[in-house]
Design a protein around this motif. Structure first.
Motif, mmCIF file in Angstrom:
data_model
loop_
_atom_site.group_PDB
_atom_site.id
_atom_site.type_symbol
_atom_site.label_atom_id
_atom_site.label_comp_id
_atom_site.label_asym_id
_atom_site.label_seq_id
_atom_site.Cartn_x
_atom_site.Cartn_y
_atom_site.Cartn_z
ATOM 1 N N ARG A 97 0.917 -1.306 -0.029
ATOM 2 C CA ARG A 97 -0.110 0.090 0.025
ATOM 3 C C ARG A 97 0.913 1.157 -0.029
ATOM 4 O O ARG A 97 1.562 1.472 0.787
ATOM 5 C CB ARG A 97 -0.997 0.006 1.329
ATOM 6 N N GLN A 121 -2.041 6.917 -3.536
ATOM 7 C CA GLN A 121 -3.360 7.023 -3.315
ATOM 8 C C GLN A 121 -4.313 8.211 -3.799
ATOM 9 O O GLN A 121 -5.394 8.099 -4.426
ATOM 10 C CB GLN A 121 -3.871 6.420 -1.733
ATOM 11 N N THR A 161 -18.631 12.697 1.622
ATOM 12 C CA THR A 161 -17.831 11.920 2.388
ATOM 13 C C THR A 161 -16.428 11.545 1.804
ATOM 14 O O THR A 161 -15.294 11.476 2.295
ATOM 15 C CB THR A 161 -18.570 10.712 3.020
ATOM 16 N N SER A 190 -14.042 14.331 1.648
ATOM 17 C CA SER A 190 -13.369 14.682 2.779
ATOM 18 C C SER A 190 -12.304 13.478 3.063
ATOM 19 O O SER A 190 -11.137 13.764 3.540
ATOM 20 C CB SER A 190 -14.160 14.492 3.989
ATOM 21 N N LEU A 191 -12.598 12.121 2.583
ATOM 22 C CA LEU A 191 -11.340 11.279 2.617
ATOM 23 C C LEU A 191 -10.216 11.787 1.893
ATOM 24 O O LEU A 191 -8.934 11.489 2.113
ATOM 25 C CB LEU A 191 -11.775 9.918 2.327
ATOM 26 N N TYR A 192 -10.300 12.523 0.798
ATOM 27 C CA TYR A 192 -9.106 12.925 -0.109
ATOM 28 C C TYR A 192 -8.857 14.388 0.316
ATOM 29 O O TYR A 192 -7.941 14.866 -0.698
ATOM 30 C CB TYR A 192 -9.615 12.770 -1.574
ATOM 31 N N GLY A 224 -12.794 19.782 -0.697
ATOM 32 C CA GLY A 224 -13.883 20.561 -0.164
ATOM 33 C C GLY A 224 -15.131 20.082 -0.477
ATOM 34 O O GLY A 224 -15.415 19.395 -1.423
ATOM 35 N N ARG A 268 -14.014 22.124 4.609
ATOM 36 C CA ARG A 268 -13.349 20.838 4.373
ATOM 37 C C ARG A 268 -13.443 20.097 5.831
ATOM 38 O O ARG A 268 -13.405 20.700 6.768
ATOM 39 C CB ARG A 268 -11.975 20.772 4.193
ATOM 40 N N ARG A 269 -13.665 18.651 5.634
ATOM 41 C CA ARG A 269 -13.507 18.154 7.129
ATOM 42 C C ARG A 269 -12.630 16.886 7.287
ATOM 43 O O ARG A 269 -12.202 16.623 5.936
ATOM 44 C CB ARG A 269 -15.141 17.183 7.398
ATOM 45 N N PRO A 306 -10.979 13.312 7.641
ATOM 46 C CA PRO A 306 -11.437 12.182 7.212
ATOM 47 C C PRO A 306 -12.238 11.422 8.605
ATOM 48 O O PRO A 306 -13.038 10.755 8.308
ATOM 49 C CB PRO A 306 -9.908 11.511 6.768
ATOM 50 N N ALA A 334 -15.463 12.950 8.996
ATOM 51 C CA ALA A 334 -16.401 12.500 7.943
ATOM 52 C C ALA A 334 -16.730 11.223 8.133
ATOM 53 O O ALA A 334 -17.898 10.872 7.839
ATOM 54 C CB ALA A 334 -15.719 12.863 6.462
ATOM 55 N N LEU A 335 -15.856 10.203 8.333
ATOM 56 C CA LEU A 335 -16.373 8.893 8.502
ATOM 57 C C LEU A 335 -17.032 8.591 9.672
ATOM 58 O O LEU A 335 -18.142 7.851 9.579
ATOM 59 C CB LEU A 335 -14.843 7.996 8.778
ATOM 60 N N ALA A 349 -8.302 4.507 -0.392
ATOM 61 C CA ALA A 349 -8.306 6.096 -0.238
ATOM 62 C C ALA A 349 -7.050 6.546 0.735
ATOM 63 O O ALA A 349 -6.593 5.683 1.604
ATOM 64 C CB ALA A 349 -9.557 6.366 0.439
ATOM 65 N N PRO A 350 -6.677 7.574 0.650
ATOM 66 C CA PRO A 350 -5.484 8.049 1.511
ATOM 67 C C PRO A 350 -5.665 8.143 3.090
ATOM 68 O O PRO A 350 -5.680 9.265 3.466
ATOM 69 C CB PRO A 350 -5.040 9.267 1.102
ATOM 70 N N VAL A 351 -6.583 7.372 3.872
ATOM 71 C CA VAL A 351 -6.680 7.122 5.259
ATOM 72 C C VAL A 351 -6.284 5.702 5.680
ATOM 73 O O VAL A 351 -6.542 4.769 4.887
ATOM 74 C CB VAL A 351 -8.388 7.361 5.372
ATOM 75 N N GLY A 352 -5.796 6.104 6.982
ATOM 76 C CA GLY A 352 -5.067 4.784 7.360
ATOM 77 C C GLY A 352 -6.297 3.944 8.062
ATOM 78 O O GLY A 352 -7.298 4.299 8.284
#
Lengths: 300, 361
Positions: A71, A76, A100, A103-105, A108, B8-9, B11, B14-15, B204-207
């Motif tokens: 990974r 990503q 949602t 926000s993960l990326y 805005g 912006r929130r 991650p 948002a999750l 996605a770029p979240v751990g």
């Protein structure tokens, strides 16, 4: 042109089954590439190894100059993915869903709303994902893959399970997503789709890539006869068979079909005899390519 | 492409919001996590709370001087125990006792006080015999003119306010927390795996830590709301009174939630459908709730069952909460249950991680 995807010797086995068998291919930046094949050909496994979701048993994958396994957090934000199923958070509305993912990326909410509009879902913004139609869900899913403006996007069978009308509606959207120079890799089991959308098509069967070229070149390389249809009453089957170069003749209620490997010569002869009424010429399709490559009829 | 004006929130936030919305919009989940256990609280706290023994119905046949001449204090005690009606017909009174309309018929023949009772109401029969004997003995002592040599003083060990609601609230709360944590984790893992959302999040770029933390945060928030609702409803409607170190219930709830989320992950890892995962979680939690004293105290249960319940994490959550919330024990009483629950959480998480698969095949 720089290389967006570089794959060599990629192999994945599940027990005795070789899902992906020694695949090598390169995709240039800005290309729209299709991976075409029937169900079980190994398209999804190939894609998931290229995305970095699965560890290959052998082979090397480099995407945008980076290794994908393990990974790779640098990669990503630069790639977008749409997986085969509709991968949504349960019971969120279309707007909440894409916001949602935005926000993960670190993107805005206004950008998320713009994408909703771009895929034509503004009036469905408050609809929960479970209540969207198949086509709407696919649009949302594509928007979620693109919301962070990735350089490279993978779409795994974006038109699967859609009715023909919804499928064609989606083509406009799909063909527009590499307008800005984005690289697109799409899997499909629809020949017509690959032909319409893709710059190059990799024909895949039993885990192997049989050929990788432009749709036109694939058809051209195919030594398949053309079918020339003439309107009923214009000429008889006997007359048709007499034309030089005609290998086979068939007659039905819609007219006479002349099968030939010399379409230019046959059309010349038809013109000379003033038999051009309602003439249509059908050359090879990817279906024929598949038939000639695998020796069996194409079945999605 | 994102613009500075656009809000912006993070991650994580948002999750968490996405998961919480998904939960709140799932009517079945909300019902089983919140409403259903509260219904049990109302049922147990309201209907079964009248543990005070109802009075013994006594028919006094004719004149019974022993009772009529009781001194003031004794008369009061007598009336606390017996509900007296008068009759002059012994046969009719006996018939009423036989039919269960009255518990005892009392008559006096000279110096003999005769109580006709039925054994069908064993507790009341015992109360009747014991109490009447005490009154007869007391009267004998009184007429002898010498002061009694021995006296009996009774004191209740627990706080005076101890009622049924005190006992049922921690146990039912433990069950509610276990249920919602386990169901939530099982359904999320299984649902996200089926929809490939797990895979999607992997790209996605979240751990993984952020995703897990968001899920845990939402479950903890739900558990704390459950706690507040239980305490609030118990206090307002049924007179629940918490003892000194009730706040130690909070760490117990947090560690208990983690423990049962792990159990839910285990169920989610083993099962292949969302329904299967939730059913398996239910299969693990519901019998455990019975055997851990969530619905009735284990004091009367056989010893082997009490020993068996020691291997159930819910028993330790329930006991810990009982100790600090209503038994008036100090904060230290929660330490051992906390450690046991943490150990359970670690072991079950390790097991779930070993069984974890990214996809259903």
């Amino acid at each position: 042109m720089t290389t967006a995807i570089h794959v060599t010797g990629l192999t994945k086995r599940y027990g005795d089954l070789v899902a992906v068998d020694d695949v090598s291919l390169d995709v240039a930046e800005g290309e729209f590439v299709g991976v075409l094949g029937p169900n079980g050909a190994g398209k999804t496994t190939l894609l998931e190894m290229v995305e970095g979701l699965r560890r290959p048993d052998a082979g090397v994958v480099e995407v945008l100059g980076e290794p994908v396994w393990p990974r790779n957090p640098r990669l990503q934000p630069r790639i977008g993915v749409q997986l085969q199923a509709s991968s949504f958070f349960e019971r969120l509305t279309a707007r909440e869903q894409i916001r949602t993912f935005a926000s993960l990326y670190g993107v805005g909410q206004a950008t998320a709303d713009e994408w909703l509009e771009r895929v034509g879902l503004t009036d469905k913004a408050e609809t929960r994902v479970e209540d969207l139609s198949g086509g709407q869900a696919q649009r949302l899913s594509i928007a979620c893959a693109l919301v962070h403006d990735p350089e490279l996007v993978f779409l795994d069978e974006p038109t699967a399970a859609l009715d023909p009308q919804a499928r064609r509606n989606l083509w406009d959207l799909l063909s527009s997503i590499n307008d800005s120079g984005r690289t697109v890799v799409l899997t499909t089991h629809y020949m017509d789709e690959a032909e319409v959308l893709c710059d190059r098509v990799a024909v895949m069967d039993h885990g192997r890539i049989l050929q990788f070229d432009t749709p036109a070149a694939l058809v051209r390389g195919l030594d398949a006869p053309a079918r020339i249809r003439v309107a009923p009453g214009s000429l008889t089957a006997e007359q048709a068979t007499a034309i030089p170069g005609v290998a086979e003749t068939r007659e039905d209620v819609d007219g006479v079909v002349l099968v030939t490997r010399d379409p230019a010569g046959v059309i010349g002869a038809l013109a000379a005899g003033n038999h051009l009424d309602g003439v249509t010429v059908q050359t090879g399709t990817l279906e024929d390519v598949f038939l000639s490559l695998t020796g069996r009829e194409y079945r999605a | 492409m994102s613009r500075p004006t656009s809000s912006r929130r993070s991650p994580f936030w948002a999750l968490s919001v996405a998961i919480l919305r998904g939960f709140l919009r799932d009517k079945a989940s909300v019902f089983f996590a919140v409403i259903f256990p509260l219904m049990f609280l109302v049922l147990f706290g309201g209907l079964f709370s009248s543990q005070d023994q109802s009075k013994v119905d006594m028919i006094q046949v004719g004149s019974v001087p022993l009772i009529e001449q009781l001194p003031e204090g004794a008369k009061e005690a007598f009336e606390d125990t017996f509900e007296v009606t008068r009759s002059d017909d012994l046969d009719e009174a006996l018939e009423q006792v036989r039919k269960g309309d009255a518990d005892v018929a009392l008559e006096q023949r000279g110096d003999e006080v005769v109580a006709h009772y039925t054994q069908t109401e064993q507790v009341k029969a015992a109360v009747t015999q014991g109490t009447l004997r005490a009154f007869v003995d007391g009267t004998n002592v009184a007429v002898s003119g010498s002061p009694p040599k021995f006296s009996l003083v009774t004191e209740q060990v627990e706080d005076d306010s101890l009622t049924t609601i005190q006992f049922v609230t921690p146990g039912l709360l433990g069950w509610a927390i276990a249920m919602s944590a386990a169901f939530g984790a099982a359904a999320t893992l299984q649902g996200w795996r089926q929809s490939k959302l797990l895979r999607r999040l992997q790209l996605a770029p979240v751990g993984t830590g952020t995703v897990v933390a968001a899920r845990i945060t939402v479950t903890l928030a739900v558990a704390l709301v459950q706690f507040a609702l239980f305490i609030g409803l118990g206090a307002v409607a049924f007179g629940l009174q918490l003892s000194g170190s009730w706040w130690m219930a909070l760490p117990l709830i947090i560690v208990g939630t983690l423990c049962f989320m792990a159990l839910g992950l285990f169920a989610g890892a083993v099962a292949t459908t969302v329904e299967g995962a939730v059913n398996l979680a239910n299969f693990l939690v519901l019998p455990m709730a019975f055997l851990s004293g969530s619905f009735f105290p284990l004091d009367a249960a056989p010893t082997w069952l009490q020993r068996f319940s020691d291997i159930l994490p819910l028993k330790h959550l329930n006991e810990g909460m009982l100790d600090v919330m209503v038994r008036g024990q100090g904060p230290g009483a929660a330490v051992v249950p906390l450690l046991i629950l943490a150990a359970f959480a670690l072991v079950i998480t390790a097991l779930a991680a070993k069984l974890f698969r990214w996809e259903t095949t």
